[in-house]
Design an enzyme around this catalytic site. Sequence first.
Site: not given
Length: 350
Positions: A26, A207, A285-286
Amino acid sequence: MKVPVIPTKRLPELLRAMPKAELHIHIEGSLEPELIFALAERNGVQLPYADVEALRSAYAFTDLQSFLDIYYAGASVLLKEEDFYDMARAYLKRAAADNVLHAEIFFDPQTHTARGVPIEVVVAGLHRACVDAEVELGISSALILCFLRHLSEDDALQTLEAALPLRDKFIGVGLDSSEVGHPPEKFARVFARCRELGLHLVAHAGEEGPPAYIWSALDVLKVERIDHGVQAAQDAALMQRLADERIALTVCPLSNQKLRVFPDLADHNLKQLLDAGLAVTVNSDDPAYFGGYINDNFVQLFEAVPALTAKDAYHLAFNSFEASFAPQPAKHAWEHALKACFERFADHQG
């Protein structure tokens, strides 16, 4: 390929050196505190944190929602095309240093349009960064527009319509944000429309949500990849289907640990998924929020799970190329580079 035996002590070096693709990143989640403060100053945005360290120390998440709250606060500094450009360029530079050859980057237009930032500004900055990074850093990349699942499907449909004039600048759509209570079927119409448009389809599922959400993402949304998907292990029939159909899972180990899906990385089920024949990949992911970019995810996971081997590393990297939406000739070239990297390590075992 028969993967050569490589000494365990050389694994961390191999994990960092091997070519790989990142399929679950992201871009707003790559916004480091230093850049948040620099953009806040540039744009005259007042942040509720005294300094970089105060902001970084606020990264104490207990679940997905507590993370999302601070994630959206961080995004408030993104206002102009140059801001989106700087954020994406910073990530792509980090990714290239981690030997990422190709990145498929998620972005959340609704996070920005809700603050009055036009979608054209968001996409222009991100796309320009991707173009420049390919020329200057040699990293290939593409954009995937994500719908926020805590908002309505009508909002998602409006976002899609607003994005259509920019269709040449993104390759697909995804579904992210708060998972529990927002099943994939909530977005059946917008994904059907995207399918008609020929866009690639992915969705976060399994998730924190149940295996049923993964089934729904496959059967209702007709996605090509599952983002996360670690809860599939609870459902043997689902595991068999994912393996048989080679539907890739874009797993994010450090994110799973930080959000307490697996509070101890040693308990992560990635090895179980891999051994069951699933097309698992490793992603960050982040990364600014979860304490690590892609190489950190590989190295820390392999340290925590001693059963993971060089052969597993090869399959994870191979899967990342295979599961990408890149053209077949590019995939073949990357897979050849991966094979050459492993042969190089095998030749220098001393």
